[in-house]
Write an enzyme that holds these catalytic residues in place. Sequence first.
Site, PDB file in Angstrom:
ATOM      1  CE  LYS A  81     -19.136  16.326 -11.013  1.00 56.83           C
ATOM      2  NZ  LYS A  81     -19.506  15.117 -10.245  1.00 56.83           N
ATOM      3  CG  ASP A 117     -20.608  11.342 -14.885  1.00 58.15           C
ATOM      4  OD1 ASP A 117     -19.877  10.882 -15.797  1.00 58.15           O
ATOM      5  OD2 ASP A 117     -20.484  11.046 -13.690  1.00 58.15           O
ATOM      6  CE  LYS A 168     -22.554   8.673 -13.500  1.00 58.71           C
ATOM      7  NZ  LYS A 168     -22.263   8.343 -12.099  1.00 58.71           N
ATOM      8  CG  ASP A 210     -19.087   7.256 -12.839  1.00 59.72           C
ATOM      9  OD1 ASP A 210     -19.390   8.381 -13.290  1.00 59.72           O
ATOM     10  OD2 ASP A 210     -19.871   6.546 -12.200  1.00 59.72           O
ATOM     11  CD  GLU A 228     -17.426  12.817 -13.736  1.00 62.93           C
ATOM     12  OE1 GLU A 228     -18.264  13.612 -13.251  1.00 62.93           O
ATOM     13  OE2 GLU A 228     -17.418  11.598 -13.455  1.00 62.93           O
ATOM     14  NE  ARG A 255     -13.041  11.787  -7.282  1.00 58.28           N
ATOM     15  CZ  ARG A 255     -13.416  10.849  -6.414  1.00 58.28           C
ATOM     16  NH1 ARG A 255     -12.504  10.200  -5.720  1.00 58.28           N
ATOM     17  NH2 ARG A 255     -14.685  10.554  -6.257  1.00 58.28           N
TER      18      ARG A 255
END
Length: 463
Positions: free
Chosen positions: A230, A235, A242, A312, A314, A316
């Site tokens: 990943k 993020d 977040k 959030d 994201e 996967r």
Amino acid sequence: MSQTLHFAPATDDAIPLHLIAPAGVDAVLAKLGAPQQAWARHHGFAGALAEVCALPGEDGRPSAILIGTGTAQDRLRKRFAIGAAIAALPDATYALAAPLDGAEGEEIALGYLLSLYRFDRYRPQSRPKARLVAPRGVDCARLERIAAAEALTRDLINTPAEDMGPDALEAAARDLAAQFGAEITVTEGEALLASNFPLIHTVGRAAARAPRLIDLRWGKGGRKLTLVGKGVCFDTGGLNLKPGASMGLMKKDMGGAATVLGLAQMIMAEGLDLSLRVLIPAVENAVAGNSFRPGDIFTARNGKTVEINNTDAEGRLVLADALALANEDPADLTISMATLTGAARVALGADLAPFFTDDEGFASALTQSATRVADPVWRLPFHAPYEGMIEPGIADLDNAPSGGMAGAITAALFLRRFVPDVPKYAHFDIYGWSPSNAPARPKGGVGMGARAIFQALIDGTAP
């Protein structure tokens, strides 16, 4: 970018180091001269873990250094402590008085090497000045290769997103490919849609730096191994933004990519007889007018539809497209590594790397190798009764099941849906960060699970 961490060459004036367990203190001291015995006893040397006692020589320079090894339980509780104690010695060259032996000896030597690491890209950092002569009894060249690969992983994770976006992550992969003669291709920006990587494009489309899929290949024979990491370089959480406290460490959300690149470096530097493939979806999950939204439904590379219930979740999504690609050319073993869920941290903390696999042989081999190389892992289940939690009804899959339970397991089950044809699959939900200073692991980015996998590959127990 990565640092070279190495042992010192042999020299006649090296100060001898004696590693002494508590039970062996009296026997060792009995062999010393009376002044040295008195000195050690005066200072209460008892062989406690990482305890150091310098014995003075006639010229004032230490004639020898005593270092306690503690009990076996002490060493389990505080791995790498002995190697870190050696690295913390004053400026001089040191040599172990006796050869190292087995896994514990390798841990001491590797602990010394890893203690030399400093992240000094933005500010000079004082480095350990102790120089350890390459110890006898262990494969020092291999340990140096492992330490260099770990340094690469740490450097990548520690670098903030301003300087470690998808483009910089690609550059790091290209540097690695050039170093070892690997092939690399990159699919970027709108070309992702044309090449059928819709989820990678979806997650990264709102960022200023284009999303991309990095595909590195090395080796022509042997077993086939695919590593998928990943590469979310930052993020924000997307529209499910977040809170600030949760965003502060998100430069490390590409820790899976950093770890598989470090593992790939170990494999290529060792020259293992493998056909290696590394897939990294590199994106930033940003907020803009074209951000993907909660409630959206997208079709993944393999044709499965995915309802977005949290932007959030994201990681996967980008892994799904990369895993679907891996499934089209199945390797003997496919491994994904990702800083994926907070649930994994709640369950196991920052020091244990949870992994999921259905293959009992690989699970057993990995557990044994992890113990041998002091790289702890813990198996969690692909629990079939939870499959329904990732099926929303309106689409094939739900990227963020409601309820908050079994978050690490449902994420792993989601990923497994994209590799139905690979014979062996394992997923690692790592943290990639040392939250405080520990022996050989300063606060900051850290590899997790890579050395355990590497040892299993060396032993021939995986794949």
